[in-house]
Design a protein around this motif. Structure first.
Motif, mmCIF file in Angstrom:
data_model
loop_
_atom_site.group_PDB
_atom_site.id
_atom_site.type_symbol
_atom_site.label_atom_id
_atom_site.label_comp_id
_atom_site.label_asym_id
_atom_site.label_seq_id
_atom_site.Cartn_x
_atom_site.Cartn_y
_atom_site.Cartn_z
ATOM 1 N N ASN A 151 0.872 -1.172 0.000
ATOM 2 C CA ASN A 151 0.000 0.000 0.000
ATOM 3 C C ASN A 151 0.911 1.223 0.000
ATOM 4 O O ASN A 151 1.330 1.708 1.048
ATOM 5 C CB ASN A 151 -0.914 -0.006 1.224
ATOM 6 N N ALA A 152 1.257 1.677 -1.202
ATOM 7 C CA ALA A 152 2.268 2.721 -1.332
ATOM 8 C C ALA A 152 1.800 4.009 -0.679
ATOM 9 O O ALA A 152 0.736 4.541 -1.023
ATOM 10 C CB ALA A 152 2.562 2.969 -2.815
ATOM 11 N N ALA A 207 -4.010 4.827 0.895
ATOM 12 C CA ALA A 207 -5.308 4.610 0.253
ATOM 13 C C ALA A 207 -6.086 3.587 1.077
ATOM 14 O O ALA A 207 -5.611 2.462 1.287
ATOM 15 C CB ALA A 207 -5.135 4.121 -1.179
ATOM 16 N N TYR A 208 -7.259 3.980 1.543
ATOM 17 C CA TYR A 208 -8.050 3.069 2.371
ATOM 18 C C TYR A 208 -8.508 1.872 1.527
ATOM 19 O O TYR A 208 -9.053 2.041 0.438
ATOM 20 C CB TYR A 208 -9.268 3.789 2.947
ATOM 21 N N GLY A 209 -8.270 0.669 2.040
ATOM 22 C CA GLY A 209 -8.654 -0.543 1.341
ATOM 23 C C GLY A 209 -7.625 -1.053 0.356
ATOM 24 O O GLY A 209 -7.797 -2.128 -0.214
ATOM 25 N N GLY A 210 -6.529 -0.307 0.151
ATOM 26 C CA GLY A 210 -5.520 -0.736 -0.803
ATOM 27 C C GLY A 210 -4.504 -1.701 -0.238
ATOM 28 O O GLY A 210 -3.636 -2.171 -0.957
ATOM 29 N N GLY A 211 -4.582 -2.020 1.033
ATOM 30 C CA GLY A 211 -3.623 -2.892 1.701
ATOM 31 C C GLY A 211 -3.541 -2.509 3.166
ATOM 32 O O GLY A 211 -4.245 -1.603 3.636
ATOM 33 N N LEU A 212 -2.699 -3.210 3.916
ATOM 34 C CA LEU A 212 -2.570 -2.964 5.344
ATOM 35 C C LEU A 212 -1.664 -1.762 5.575
ATOM 36 O O LEU A 212 -0.466 -1.813 5.288
ATOM 37 C CB LEU A 212 -1.997 -4.198 6.046
ATOM 38 N N PRO A 213 -2.189 -0.648 6.092
ATOM 39 C CA PRO A 213 -1.332 0.515 6.356
ATOM 40 C C PRO A 213 -0.424 0.259 7.553
ATOM 41 O O PRO A 213 -0.801 -0.416 8.512
ATOM 42 C CB PRO A 213 -2.333 1.646 6.632
ATOM 43 N N LEU A 214 0.777 0.817 7.508
ATOM 44 C CA LEU A 214 1.785 0.626 8.544
ATOM 45 C C LEU A 214 2.097 1.962 9.196
ATOM 46 O O LEU A 214 2.416 2.943 8.511
ATOM 47 C CB LEU A 214 3.056 0.017 7.942
ATOM 48 N N GLU A 222 -4.996 10.142 11.631
ATOM 49 C CA GLU A 222 -6.112 11.024 11.311
ATOM 50 C C GLU A 222 -7.160 10.271 10.497
ATOM 51 O O GLU A 222 -6.826 9.575 9.534
ATOM 52 C CB GLU A 222 -5.620 12.247 10.524
ATOM 53 N N LEU A 223 -8.424 10.449 10.869
ATOM 54 C CA LEU A 223 -9.528 9.849 10.140
ATOM 55 C C LEU A 223 -10.179 10.894 9.234
ATOM 56 O O LEU A 223 -9.699 12.026 9.133
ATOM 57 C CB LEU A 223 -10.533 9.257 11.130
ATOM 58 N N PRO A 231 -10.639 6.261 -2.197
ATOM 59 C CA PRO A 231 -10.989 6.139 -3.626
ATOM 60 C C PRO A 231 -12.451 5.779 -3.838
ATOM 61 O O PRO A 231 -13.075 6.257 -4.794
ATOM 62 C CB PRO A 231 -10.060 5.027 -4.129
ATOM 63 N N GLU A 232 -13.030 4.938 -2.981
ATOM 64 C CA GLU A 232 -14.428 4.555 -3.140
ATOM 65 C C GLU A 232 -15.346 5.757 -2.981
ATOM 66 O O GLU A 232 -16.340 5.896 -3.712
ATOM 67 C CB GLU A 232 -14.793 3.467 -2.134
#
Length: 393
Positions: free
Chosen positions: A128-129, A141-148, A160-161, A238-239
């Protein structure tokens, strides 16, 4: 020979004990003095010498000769455990736990479980670049992979949300002892941004966290390093962008449909000559901005042409006066033209309310029941059609 000497020495030591005690008692007794009150002399009762068979001397000699006396010394002082008698039964075992039960440290997965694990691992390990955001934010990007989120002791990380999002439950973290999680907020009102403050206690930690909100659930991986850390982490959606585009296109289609419907309503205007229209309407009250320019009918519908500037202003409400008082009537507006689906003898255009209300009366000089009588066509409109009249005041 050696055994006999040892037995003789033990016997003499046993026999000599009472004799020695008697001698000590005799020597310790006070000498007779001239005082009259003197205790009687101690009389010792002599016991016969015990037989060596009364004592386990042979066993003691055997132990001394074998050299096990030192090794069995600790065993002599150890507590003895009473043996169970033949009639004593062991305590009953609960029927819920079998005797052969052993706690499992792992379980074997079937094909479904293995496939699910592989799919989940594929998502968590997908890249998740991160991207550069405003004010030093690192944006995932939300949903693009596991954020670190990388943190460090003695430093604060901010998650931040989305603005306006509400946290509906306490965040759940895998290691709640060595990580400190606290809520915060930036801004106020409906567009306030919820924040999650993250602080590790030590370096070298790796865990995950879930943050539930009223819009989505955030699943984040947390790692702690000695010095490296990410100060601010935010998300792009993105959604949501796709949904906003869909809403925009839907509104655009609705606007096109409205324009098409309005064009169809304009086509409803008759193409008959203006000489066949009835023009004899009296207009009372109002001012230049609220008074109609023309009122006419074709025997079935009534057309009320307003000034062009009313397109950008609030339009008055049309009310028809019937035998039972004022009543609402079906009509529609195209630009500055009212199109009423009936004829009327008296009507009014009302704008505002109370004492500040503006009222314009429209009176048909020839009653509808007496039949249509074409009136005089206005000279300025003698060669124009009704459709053109709706477009040109």
């Amino acid at each position: 020979m050696k055994t006999k000497c040892v037995m003789t020495m033990l016997a003499l030591s046993v026999v000599g004990i009472p004799v020695l005690q008697a001698q000590q008692a005799t020597n310790s007794s006070p000498t007779q003095s001239a005082t009259p009150a003197q205790p009687p002399p101690l009389v010792l009762k002599k016991e016969p010498v015990p037989s060596p068979d009364k004592y386990p001397l042979a066993e003691a000699v055997r132990v001394l000769e074998s050299g096990d006396a030192q090794g069995n010394g600790a065993a002599k002082h150890a507590p003895t455990v009473p043996a169970l008698t033949v009639g004593t039964a062991p305590p009953p075992v609960s029927p819920e736990v079998p005797r052969s039960f052993e706690a499992k440290r792992d379980v074997a997965l079937n094909a479904t479980g293995l496939e699910a694990v592989l799919l989940s691992r594929e998502w968590t390990e997908s890249r998740n670049a991160p991207a550069t955001g405003k004010d030093g934010r690192v944006v995932y990007a939300y949903g693009g992979g596991l954020p670190l989120v990388v943190c460090a002791p003695l430093h604060v990380c901010i998650l931040e949300l989305e603005p306006g999002e509400k946290i509906v439950g306490e965040p759940h973290i895998g290691d709640s002892i060595r990580w400190e999680i606290s809520p915060s907020v930036s801004g106020s009102g409906p567009d306030a941004t919820p924040l999650i403050i993250i602080k590790p206690r030590i370096a070298g930690l790796d865990t995950t966290m879930v943050v539930p909100t009223d819009r989505r659930a955030y699943y984040v991986r947390l790692e702690s390093k000695p010095n490296e850390y990410v100060a601010r982490v935010a998300f792009s959606y993105p959604e949501d962008s796709k949904q906003r585009w869909q809403e925009y296109l839907a509104k655009q289609r609705e606007a096109e449909q409205r324009e098409k419907a309005q064009a169809e309503r304009v086509a409803e205007l008759p193409n008959t000559a203006l000489e066949s229209m009835y023009w004899n309407y009296e207009i009372k009250g109002g001012d230049v901005s609220t008074r109609p320019v023309h009122v006419m009918d074709d025997g079935a519908k009534t057309y009320i042409q307003m000034p062009v500037e009313t397109i950008h202003r609030e339009l008055p409400v049309l009310v028809v006066k019937g035998p039972n008082g004022s009543e609402m009537v079906n009509y529609r507006v195209k630009d500055n033209m009212y199109i009423v689906d009936r004829l009327f003898d008296r009507a009014a255009l009302l704008l505002g309310s109370g004492k500040h209300q503006t009222k314009v009366e429209l009176i048909r000089k020839a009653e509808v029941s007496s039949g249509k009588s074409p009136g005089q066509v206005p000279q300025a409109r003698a060669t124009t059609s009704v459709a053109e009249a709706g477009a040109q005041p």
